[in-house]
Scaffold this active site. Structure first.
Site, PDB file in Angstrom:
ATOM      1  N   CYS A 208       5.290  18.262  -1.625  1.00 12.01           N
ATOM      2  CA  CYS A 208       4.543  17.779  -2.806  1.00 12.01           C
ATOM      3  C   CYS A 208       3.057  18.100  -2.818  1.00 12.01           C
ATOM      4  O   CYS A 208       2.563  18.777  -3.716  1.00 12.01           O
ATOM      5  CB  CYS A 208       4.683  16.267  -2.918  1.00 12.01           C
ATOM      6  SG  CYS A 208       6.354  15.702  -3.165  1.00 12.01           S
TER       7      CYS A 208
ATOM      8  N   HIS B  96      -1.095  12.418  -5.912  1.00  5.77           N
ATOM      9  CA  HIS B  96      -0.792  12.822  -4.533  1.00  5.77           C
ATOM     10  C   HIS B  96      -1.747  13.865  -3.954  1.00  5.77           C
ATOM     11  O   HIS B  96      -1.356  14.708  -3.136  1.00  5.77           O
ATOM     12  CB  HIS B  96       0.664  13.319  -4.404  1.00  5.77           C
ATOM     13  CG  HIS B  96       1.244  12.969  -3.056  1.00  5.77           C
ATOM     14  ND1 HIS B  96       2.547  13.170  -2.717  1.00  5.77           N
ATOM     15  CD2 HIS B  96       0.655  12.433  -1.964  1.00  5.77           C
ATOM     16  CE1 HIS B  96       2.760  12.772  -1.477  1.00  5.77           C
ATOM     17  NE2 HIS B  96       1.612  12.321  -1.003  1.00  5.77           N
TER      18      HIS B  96
END
Ligand SMILES: *[C@@H]1O[C@H](CO)[C@@H](O)[C@H](O)[C@H]1NC(C)=O
Ligand SMILES: *[C@@H]1O[C@H](CO)[C@@H](O)[C@H](O)[C@H]1NC(C)=O
Ligand SMILES: *[C@@H]1O[C@H](CO)[C@@H](O)[C@H](O)[C@H]1NC(C)=O
Ligand SMILES: *[C@@H]1O[C@H](CO)[C@@H](O)[C@H](O)[C@H]1NC(C)=O
Ligand SMILES: *[C@@H]1O[C@H](CO)[C@@H](O)[C@H](O)[C@H]1NC(C)=O
Ligand SMILES: *[C@@H]1O[C@H](CO)[C@@H](O)[C@H](O)[C@H]1NC(C)=O
Length: 507
Positions: A68, A124
């Protein structure tokens, strides 16, 4: 009088009309696997994604990073992980770092070019201090969550200390905590937010909208009605995941419909991309590719992606050119008529002519990653006992082949060290579809594949093509010399959300 005439003529009839700045909508799916979209033959129904991509350009040699944070980092910076010190892993909730503040991010470039900039969904990219937040890094508005792996309804992210597991809220509107969405499914919240942002956009000002969906990352959660079409799927994880994909398909349909309803569609470039390969431990499938999320095998790095919108010159085509997630930044900045002249050296290329007109990609090489700290953590069934040879025979090329690394050049891909879980997972619902597990490869620290002719990475050709191996090792060595040291700090106990019940900047 003649002079006056000429002046009026030049002013009122410009010979060159600047191209209008297109709206840019980037929809990112989380952990969405290669085999999980209808047009790759999936048993999961994705009618809207199939239709939208069929009207645009499907990218069939499109690469992302295996996990990610790195994919999002490269999307936002246009630079390889080795150049931001983020070559290892994801940013964990309590790690005190973020994408280096001296990096200029995509929305900053687009703002400079006159865009309004909006983000919905998963960040993130670090949040330990306020300067790291999306609202401080180029986005006019932000609505979403800062970490990963939350609950789709409670919007909490759990954490563990030695004795306890606790969960804290991770959901924000701008920089303010948003606690009133508890119980609502994130695919619905995020698509509604995107729709309402689209409805508010001015036709005289271009916009950039980054919709970073939670779908279809674990935990496996979805409202029951999305499961209805999937009675035929026996594996409970796959069934739940299929429902989540259906919810995402509908979310993308709703966003596209809003663009069309508001008339923005005529001037919009829409990109749909996964962030990494599917997680086979949680319902995803990358069949027939090898490996999965978190690995440098094709199952980790070759992703679902397409571009749609009426500005494409060759719509309805399938594109087999080499394109990477780091290419979006220079592509979008060029479309916006902006400039990357103030940036640090970019690793991405403007691939708009490749996508829109079908010309050859300017990208001849792709560094997948070099991560000296890699360890292969998660369960990998039937995994071979990987004890790498010393690698002495390769040392003369300068690159330490015990390091987890991979590089692509034209049809060739070289992998060194432990690339990660090396299985071929069977096609969902068909446990006979692959019985040939890797046994033929000796435990070599260097493997070479011809990806064009062997996309499943079944035949190691490193012994047959030593000169290719030598060349790619020397390229890895050159890249490694430009790498900045890995930044992967220990957890900072001050991150503890126990007192407030909310994750957020603590420094
Ligand atoms: C773990 O969390 C619990 C509950 O917040 C707390 O009481 C305990 O002191 C923590 N233990 C450690 C070792 O941090
Ligand atoms: C899509 O829009 C329809 C109609 O407004 C709505 O019922 C549905 O919940 C939306 N789906 C998602 C995933 O947001
Ligand atoms: C960089 O690009 C911007 C925007 O196009 C322009 O205003 C500026 O003059 C350029 N700077 C340099 C050093 O070329
Ligand atoms: C080579 O890389 C491995 C894995 O990162 C590391 O453990 C080892 O110390 C390195 N060897 C040398 C000589 O640097
Ligand atoms: C893997 O190799 C190590 C070292 O040779 C050995 O001790 C271990 O038992 C092996 N594990 C398996 C599962 O074969
Ligand atoms: C494959 O699936 C069938 C039907 O579920 C099952 O009976 C069989 O044991 C499975 N075979 C293997 C090798 O897992």
């Amino acid at each position: 009088m003649a002079v006056g005439f000429v002046v009026v003529f030049l002013v009122s009839v410009p010979l060159v009309k600047a191209a209008p700045q297109p709206n840019i909508v980037f929809i990112m799916a989380d952990d969405y696997g290669w085999h999980d979209i209808g047009y790759h033959g999936s048993e999961i129904h994705t009618p809207h994604l199939d239709k939208l991509s069929a009207s645009g350009v499907r990218l069939e040699r499109y690469y992302i990073q295996p996990i990610c944070t790195p994919s999002r980092n490269q999307l936002m910076t246009g630079r390889y992980q080795i150049h931001t010190g983020m070559q290892h892993s994801i940013i964990l909730p309590c790690q005190p770092y973020c994408v280096p503040l001296e990096e200029k991010l995509l929305p900053q470039y687009l703002k400079e070019a006159g865009y309004s900039t909006h983000m919905v969904g998963k960040w993130h990219l670090g949040m330990y201090k306020k300067d790291c937040l999306p609202t401080r890094r180029g986005f006019d508005t932000y609505f979403g969550y800062l970490l990963g792996s939350e609950d789709y309804y409670a919007h909490t992210r759990c954490y563990h200390n030695v004795t306890h597991t606790s969960c804290a809220l991770d959901f924000r509107d701008g920089e303010e905590v948003a606690s009133e969405y508890k119980g609502q499914y994130s695919a619905e919240i995020f698509s509604q937010k995107a729709v309402s942002l689209i409805e508010k956009q001015d036709h005289n000002k271009p916009f950039f909208l980054y919709v970073s969906l939670q779908s279809v990352h674990e935990p496996l959660q979805v409202p029951d009605h999305y499961l209805e079409p999937y009675g035929f799927i026996e594996d409970p994880d796959r069934k739940m995941y299929a429902g989540m994909v259906s919810a995402m398909d509908e979310a993308v349909a709703n966003i596209t419909a809003a663009l069309q309803r508001t008339g923005h569609w005529e001037n919009t470039v829409l990109v749909f991309s996964t962030d990494n390969g599917g997680q086979t431990l949680c319902g995803g499938s990358n069949w027939p590719l090898r490996g999965r999320k978190g690995t440098l095998w094709e199952g980790g790095v070759r992703g679902v992606g397409f571009v749609a919108g009426p500005l494409l010159k060759q719509s309805g085509t399938v594109n087999y050119e080499l394109i990477h997630i780091s290419d979006w930044l220079p592509t979008f900045v060029a479309l916006a008529g902006g400039s990357t002249n103030t940036s640090k050296p970019l690793d991405g290329f403007n691939v708009w002519p490749t996508i829109s007109y079908g010309v050859a990609s300017p990208r001849l090489e792709l560094l997948h990653n070099i991560d000296p700290l890699y360890t292969n953590g998660r369960l990998c069934p039937k995994r071979r006992n990987l004890t790498l040879a010393s690698g002495d025979s390769w040392s003369s090329f300068g690159f330490n082949v015990s390091i987890h690394a991979a590089i692509r050049s034209s049809n060739w891909k070289l992998l060194t060290g432990d690339p990660g879980c090396d299985q071929w997972f069977p096609r969902p619902g068909d446990n006979t579809s692959d019985s040939s597990q890797p046994t033929e490869n000796p435990q070599k620290p260097v493997q070479l594949f011809d990806i064009i002719n062997d996309p499943e990475e079944r035949i190691d050709l490193s012994d047959e093509f030593p000169e290719v191996v030598n060349h790619l090792l020397s390229r890895l060595n050159q890249y490694q010399k430009t790498a900045v040291p890995v930044n992967f700090p220990p957890n900072d106990p001050r991150c503890d959300p126990g007192a407030t019940g909310v994750w957020g900047p603590w420094a």
